[in-house]
Design a protein around this motif. Structure first.
Motif, PDB file in Angstrom:
ATOM      1  N   SER A  43      12.289  -2.497   1.515  1.00  0.00           N
ATOM      2  CA  SER A  43      11.547  -1.722   0.520  1.00  0.00           C
ATOM      3  C   SER A  43      10.156  -2.288   0.258  1.00  0.00           C
ATOM      4  O   SER A  43       9.246  -1.554  -0.107  1.00  0.00           O
ATOM      5  N   GLU A  44       9.998  -3.590   0.415  1.00  0.00           N
ATOM      6  CA  GLU A  44       8.671  -4.191   0.193  1.00  0.00           C
ATOM      7  C   GLU A  44       8.255  -5.030   1.394  1.00  0.00           C
ATOM      8  O   GLU A  44       7.664  -6.086   1.249  1.00  0.00           O
ATOM      9  N   ASN A  45       8.533  -4.526   2.588  1.00  0.00           N
ATOM     10  CA  ASN A  45       8.247  -5.255   3.805  1.00  0.00           C
ATOM     11  C   ASN A  45       7.049  -4.593   4.499  1.00  0.00           C
ATOM     12  O   ASN A  45       7.183  -3.593   5.195  1.00  0.00           O
ATOM     13  N   ALA A  46       5.871  -5.166   4.285  1.00  0.00           N
ATOM     14  CA  ALA A  46       4.633  -4.593   4.827  1.00  0.00           C
ATOM     15  C   ALA A  46       4.632  -4.588   6.360  1.00  0.00           C
ATOM     16  O   ALA A  46       4.132  -3.650   6.977  1.00  0.00           O
ATOM     17  N   GLU A  47       5.206  -5.625   6.974  1.00  0.00           N
ATOM     18  CA  GLU A  47       5.271  -5.677   8.442  1.00  0.00           C
ATOM     19  C   GLU A  47       6.108  -4.518   8.975  1.00  0.00           C
ATOM     20  O   GLU A  47       5.742  -3.879   9.964  1.00  0.00           O
ATOM     21  N   TYR A  48       7.223  -4.247   8.310  1.00  0.00           N
ATOM     22  CA  TYR A  48       8.109  -3.167   8.733  1.00  0.00           C
ATOM     23  C   TYR A  48       7.391  -1.815   8.577  1.00  0.00           C
ATOM     24  O   TYR A  48       7.415  -0.983   9.478  1.00  0.00           O
ATOM     25  N   ASP A  49       6.735  -1.627   7.428  1.00  0.00           N
ATOM     26  CA  ASP A  49       6.010  -0.376   7.191  1.00  0.00           C
ATOM     27  C   ASP A  49       4.916  -0.165   8.243  1.00  0.00           C
ATOM     28  O   ASP A  49       4.739   0.939   8.758  1.00  0.00           O
ATOM     29  N   ALA A  50       4.190  -1.222   8.557  1.00  0.00           N
ATOM     30  CA  ALA A  50       3.111  -1.128   9.548  1.00  0.00           C
ATOM     31  C   ALA A  50       3.680  -0.807  10.931  1.00  0.00           C
ATOM     32  O   ALA A  50       3.133   0.024  11.663  1.00  0.00           O
ATOM     33  N   ALA A  51       4.789  -1.436  11.286  1.00  0.00           N
ATOM     34  CA  ALA A  51       5.404  -1.195  12.592  1.00  0.00           C
ATOM     35  C   ALA A  51       5.942   0.236  12.678  1.00  0.00           C
ATOM     36  O   ALA A  51       5.830   0.886  13.723  1.00  0.00           O
ATOM     37  N   LYS A  52       6.521   0.738  11.601  1.00  0.00           N
ATOM     38  CA  LYS A  52       7.025   2.117  11.593  1.00  0.00           C
ATOM     39  C   LYS A  52       5.862   3.111  11.677  1.00  0.00           C
ATOM     40  O   LYS A  52       5.960   4.135  12.347  1.00  0.00           O
ATOM     41  N   GLU A  53       4.761   2.791  11.008  1.00  0.00           N
ATOM     42  CA  GLU A  53       3.575   3.646  11.077  1.00  0.00           C
ATOM     43  C   GLU A  53       3.018   3.658  12.506  1.00  0.00           C
ATOM     44  O   GLU A  53       2.652   4.703  13.036  1.00  0.00           O
ATOM     45  N   ARG A  54       2.980   2.505  13.132  1.00  0.00           N
ATOM     46  CA  ARG A  54       2.520   2.391  14.516  1.00  0.00           C
ATOM     47  C   ARG A  54       3.448   3.180  15.451  1.00  0.00           C
ATOM     48  O   ARG A  54       3.005   3.849  16.364  1.00  0.00           O
TER      49      ARG A  54
END
Length: 155
Positions: A43-54
């Motif tokens: 829920s607060e994992n910026a690396e995960y969010d960035a990877a999913k966006e990529r």
């Protein structure tokens, strides 16, 4: 289905980009998602969010390239007639006002790159120059106003 005009070189370039995305970028991104997921709370994992966006970007680009390649109308520019301006030919234009000369190749929309002297047949200048013969004058409505060119030669 709309056919997309493209030179053989442009087709090969898109094919190479698609292969790079599928065989290198996609697996690298899947690994980045796994690494980020291993960090725990998503829920607060910026690396995960960035990877999913990529991942979303990569899948969109793969889909776009696949569509363009499937609908490509590859035109052999070595067999292009040189008596009038057609897709794939190289042209020499002279700006009537300044006397400056420029050389362009008319290519498909996915290949256009003004820094490499490649303009799209669907651009205002590309549309205006199609079918012209050496000696013809070409008037183009540009953002800075009307521009006049003379078609000096078909190269």
């Amino acid at each position: 289905m709309e056919r997309i005009p493209i030179t053989k070189e442009g087709y090969e370039h898109l094919k190479k980009e698609l292969e790079q995305l599928k065989s290198v970028e996609r697996p690298k991104n899947i690994e980045a998602i796994e690494v980020a997921r291993a960090h725990g709370d998503l829920s607060e994992n910026a690396e995960y969010d960035a990877a999913k966006e990529r991942q979303s970007f990569l899948e969109g680009r793969i889909s776009e390239l696949s569509y363009k390649l499937a609908n490509a109308d590859v035109i052999d520019t070595s067999r292009v007639a040189r008596d009038k301006v057609v897709f794939g030919c190289r042209i020499l234009l002279e700006n009537v006002d300044s006397g400056d000369e420029v050389t362009y190749q008319l290519v498909g929309p996915d290949e256009s790159d003004i820094s490499k002297g490649k303009i799209s047949v669907s651009s205002p200048l590309g549309r205006a120059i199609l079918g012209k013969v050496p000696g013809d004058e070409v008037v183009v409505d540009a953002p800075g106003g009307k521009r006049c060119y003379e078609l000096v030669d078909i190269l």
